[in-house]
Design a protein around this motif. Structure first.
Motif, PDB file in Angstrom:
ATOM      1  N   SER A 238       0.547  -1.437   0.148  1.00 55.89           N
ATOM      2  CA  SER A 238      -0.392   0.109   0.087  1.00 55.89           C
ATOM      3  C   SER A 238       0.767   1.188  -0.114  1.00 55.89           C
ATOM      4  O   SER A 238       0.712   2.082  -0.464  1.00 55.89           O
ATOM      5  N   LEU A 239       1.926   1.235   0.804  1.00 51.37           N
ATOM      6  CA  LEU A 239       3.065   2.630   1.197  1.00 51.37           C
ATOM      7  C   LEU A 239       3.443   2.552  -0.279  1.00 51.37           C
ATOM      8  O   LEU A 239       2.819   3.967  -0.923  1.00 51.37           O
TER       9      LEU A 239
ATOM     10  N   THR B 266       2.402   1.848  -3.672  1.00 48.94           N
ATOM     11  CA  THR B 266       0.963   2.063  -4.532  1.00 48.94           C
ATOM     12  C   THR B 266       1.281   3.734  -4.329  1.00 48.94           C
ATOM     13  O   THR B 266       0.597   4.657  -5.066  1.00 48.94           O
ATOM     14  N   ALA B 267       0.831   4.319  -3.067  1.00 47.91           N
ATOM     15  CA  ALA B 267       1.168   5.377  -2.347  1.00 47.91           C
ATOM     16  C   ALA B 267       1.833   6.198  -2.786  1.00 47.91           C
ATOM     17  O   ALA B 267       1.675   7.404  -3.723  1.00 47.91           O
TER      18      ALA B 267
ATOM     19  N   LEU C 180       3.530   5.310  -5.733  1.00 43.27           N
ATOM     20  CA  LEU C 180       3.965   5.904  -6.910  1.00 43.27           C
ATOM     21  C   LEU C 180       2.505   6.107  -8.478  1.00 43.27           C
ATOM     22  O   LEU C 180       3.037   7.044  -9.152  1.00 43.27           O
ATOM     23  N   ILE C 181       1.245   5.996  -6.773  1.00 42.66           N
ATOM     24  CA  ILE C 181      -0.153   6.374  -7.398  1.00 42.66           C
ATOM     25  C   ILE C 181       0.484   8.231  -7.958  1.00 42.66           C
ATOM     26  O   ILE C 181       0.405   8.827  -9.197  1.00 42.66           O
ATOM     27  N   PHE C 182       1.132   8.878  -6.943  1.00 39.97           N
ATOM     28  CA  PHE C 182       1.323  10.936  -7.197  1.00 39.97           C
ATOM     29  C   PHE C 182       2.674  10.718  -7.721  1.00 39.97           C
ATOM     30  O   PHE C 182       3.029  12.386  -7.978  1.00 39.97           O
ATOM     31  N   ASP C 183       4.078   9.628  -7.966  1.00 41.49           N
ATOM     32  CA  ASP C 183       5.091  10.135  -8.415  1.00 41.49           C
ATOM     33  C   ASP C 183       5.363   9.376  -9.650  1.00 41.49           C
ATOM     34  O   ASP C 183       5.662   8.220  -9.738  1.00 41.49           O
ATOM     35  N   GLN C 184       5.229   9.914 -10.940  1.00 40.59           N
ATOM     36  CA  GLN C 184       5.107   9.445 -12.318  1.00 40.59           C
ATOM     37  C   GLN C 184       6.458   8.575 -12.443  1.00 40.59           C
ATOM     38  O   GLN C 184       6.552   7.700 -12.985  1.00 40.59           O
TER      39      GLN C 184
ATOM     40  N   LEU D 161       7.674   6.082 -10.972  1.00 38.34           N
ATOM     41  CA  LEU D 161       6.449   4.755 -11.564  1.00 38.34           C
ATOM     42  C   LEU D 161       7.082   3.966 -12.852  1.00 38.34           C
ATOM     43  O   LEU D 161       7.839   2.965 -13.540  1.00 38.34           O
TER      44      LEU D 161
END
Lengths: 347, 328
Positions: free
Chosen positions: A176-177, A179-180, A182-186, A189
């Protein structure tokens, strides 16, 4: 001669032939593995004949072909061999220890820890591909250590149930951490998505040599203690009644898994399939006997990863095709067929 | 038992109120009450925020949490495996593949198809796993193994798409996969609630069968249970419930795995108690996760599926290693 004596003799003869079959099957598997590995080194953008491959290994003369073999192809194949064997054996140990068909090295938090460490390091420090393996290795080891520590608290020690639950919970927590972030840091990712798919591309001989000792120590410990793993797989009560200290041996098994899976994750990224599936395949073909499952898993896992990587970089003609994907395409249909025809009858 | 249920129900009610009151535009509790007692005199802006934005969202979180937790409890009983969760039936892998394909590979596909694609992917996968594991009946081991194999195949396809797709699309897919209730509206809540009525009732009614099947195929059979039939029915229930939950909110993991374990620690393994308590825990987990996710880094929002694990894991550790043992 009593009939009982002849029966016992016939039975021991049967057991001997079964052992013989297994030994020869293992020998054949190892020969196939060696052949595939050498074949894999010959393939690539320029084909290199087998004779040159062998001379590059044993009589290196610095020519272009020899350089290609020793700096590009050989490290990649070696990384595949090591990672595959290590993951499969680690998976076999996890399944023996927890008695759960869903157990894999990743359940100890190894993959999630490695992914978390790599993503954090990439996002905050912007590291390059040379140092990734060390972050992966440390993340894997730390996560597995935390899982084992969490599971060991309390009077009964690390029971299999507590171990798998602690592992599952920490894995989800770390994922979860990750993913959190990666969702904000393209950018991160983009930088890590190929690594998370599992990839052997760009491994150098120095990296392989640095990780190999951990994996080799882990593999030899696993082979050395395969009888104890067998006893451990029978459950804590039976193990204790035949004189084994299950808490001690479970701890040792976790250490072996950390060495193996941590090293493998560092080399190949968080690939899940080998560690989960190869031990099942070994169990369905050689029977529920961890003395044989361990060596068969090692050979089978190495074979699967090297084969998958070779196919990935020849058939799909892309040096960076993730080995995790080809592995599943290659292995899953076979595994489904095997599970359909074998599983459930053995029990 | 009564105390546990009362405490959990109170927690759910408190979370409901808190979710209605908190957010970018805080609403006082007095205003909430007057909204119910005198609907005519209410401030239209507050009415819109509370009734059209926050209420459907919190109800969706509640329904999804209930659905996932109940299916988790059923899956753990049927598979006789403490690691079982709805995902073991291929729900997650199927939904993930369908959604990623829709978002990454088919750029032009309309986004409102996403829930339907998710549900279709989940159910096709579950059916495929069941059909492939049928050979003179099924065994839970065979279902687990075939599930591993098929999920690996679907996972490989998803990984391929994420590794080589357009990075912007991949990120959108990741947000959907993380599981969230951002886009809740009344229509979706009504559809989900209606859809869940029948399977949830059946799940509650089948607690005795679940108690039996947990003992193993042979024991259950000798006690008069038609094991294959019950297993098929239970898998169908799981697929209907969790497929719909996944379609509505994406992949909210962790709840299905952990809520039943928490419930077992609190009220023991009998399913007549386990299922309702799991449902309450699941609802509380997802509601709390959404509340935290949309307030902690406001105005940005964290998907509920991520926060579920972040707040659920410490609580679970406390339950597991604290002194709250009814039965281990």
């Amino acid at each position: 001669m009593s009939s009982g004596g002849s029966f016992a003799a016939a039975r021991s003869g049967q057991i001997k032939t079964a052992e013989g079959t297994r030994v020869s099957a293992l020998a054949v598997l190892c020969c196939i593995l060696a052949a595939i590995s050498i074949w894999s080194v010959t393939l690539g953008t320029s084909r290199i004949p087998v004779a040159n491959v062998l001379s590059a290994i044993f009589a290196f003369d610095g020519s272009r072909e020899h350089l290609v073999v020793t700096t590009l192809r050989l490290p990649r194949v070696l990384a595949g061999l090591l990672a595959g064997g290590a993951l499969a054996v680690a998976g076999a140990i996890m399944q023996a220890m927890t008695n759960n068909p869903l157990a894999s090295p990743g359940l100890l938090g190894v993959n999630a820890g490695a992914a978390f460490a790599v993503v954090m390091a990439t996002s905050l420090l912007g590291i390059g591909s040379e140092t990734v393996i060390w972050f992966a290795f440390c993340g894997a080891g730390a996560a597995a250590g935390i899982v084992y520590a969490l599971a060991s608290t309390g009077p009964s020690g690390a029971t299999p149930l507590k171990l798998v639950l602690a592992g599952a919970v920490l894995t989800t927590f770390l994922t979860s951490l990750t993913t959190a972030v990666l969702i904000f840091d393209q950018n991160t990712l983009d930088a890590v998505r190929l690594w998370t798919a599992g990839s052997l591309s760009g491994r150098t001989m120095a990296q392989v040599a640095a990780v190999a000792p951990y994996i080799l120590v882990g593999l030899s410990l696993a082979v050395l203690f395969r009888r104890h793993l067998m006893t451990l797989s029978l459950g804590a009560e039976i193990a204790r009644s035949v004189g084994q200290n299950p808490i001690l041996w479970r701890g040792l098994a976790v250490v072996i898994v950390i060495l193996l899976a941590g090293g493998a994750v560092a080399l190949a990224g968080p690939v899940g399939f080998v560690g989960l599936v190869v031990p099942h395949v070994a169990r369905m073909t050689v029977g529920v006997d961890y003395r044989w499952i361990v060596p068969f898993s090692a050979a089978g896992g190495a074979l699967l990863v090297v084969l998958a990587d070779t196919l990935g970089r020849t058939v799909f003609a892309s040096q960076s095709f993730p080995v995790g994907v080809t592995m599943a395409i290659l292995g899953a249909p076979f595994f489904i067929w095997l599970a359909r025809s074998r599983a459930g009858d053995v029990r | 038992m009564t105390r546990t249920v009362a405490a959990l129900a109170l927690a759910v009610a408190a979370l409901l109120l808190a979710s209605l009151a908190h957010g970018d535009h805080p609403v006082a509790f007095g205003e909430l009450i007057s909204l119910v007692t005198q609907p005519a005199g209410a401030n239209p802006q507050v009415e819109m925020i509370v009734l059209d934005l926050r209420l459907p969202r919190v109800l969706l979180a509640l329904l999804v949490g209930v659905g996932l937790a109940v299916t988790g409890a059923i899956a753990q009983a049927v598979m006789r495996n403490p690691l079982a969760e709805p995902g073991i039936l291929g729900i997650n892998a199927g939904a993930a593949l369908a959604a990623t394909t829709l978002i990454v590979a088919l750029d032009t596909a309309p986004i409102h198809l996403l829930p339907w694609a998710g549900f279709a992917g989940a159910s096709i996968m579950a059916v495929a796993i069941y059909v492939l594991s049928w050979r003179n009946g099924t065994t839970s081991l065979r279902i687990i193994l075939i599930g591993i194999g098929l999920s690996a195949l679907a996972g490989a396809a998803t990984t391929f798409l994420t590794a080589f797709g357009e990075i912007r699309d991949v990120q959108r897919a990741m947000i959907w996969l993380a599981g969230s209730v951002y886009h809740a509206d009344w229509n979706g809540v009504q559809v989900l609630a209606l859809w869940l009525v029948v399977p949830m009732t059946l799940a509650l009614l089948s607690s005795r069968e679940l108690d039996l099947i947990r003992f193993g195929d042979n024991a259950a059979q000798s006690l008069g249970q038609r094991v294959n039939l019950i297993r098929a029915l239970m898998i169908l229930l799981c697929t209907l419930i969790s497929g719909a939950a996944v379609a509505a909110a994406g992949l909210i993991g962790f709840v299905g795995l952990v809520a039943p374990h928490m419930a077992r620690r609190l009220v023991g393994p009998a399913h007549a108690r386990l299922i309702p308590v799991s449902a309450l825990i699941g609802a509380a987990l997802v509601m709390a996760a959404d509340l935290v996710g949309r307030t902690i880094i406001a105005p940005a929002q964290l998907p509920a599926g991520i926060v579920t694990a972040l707040i659920g894991a410490p609580f679970f550790a406390w339950l597991l290693w604290g002194r709250h043992h009814v039965a281990a």
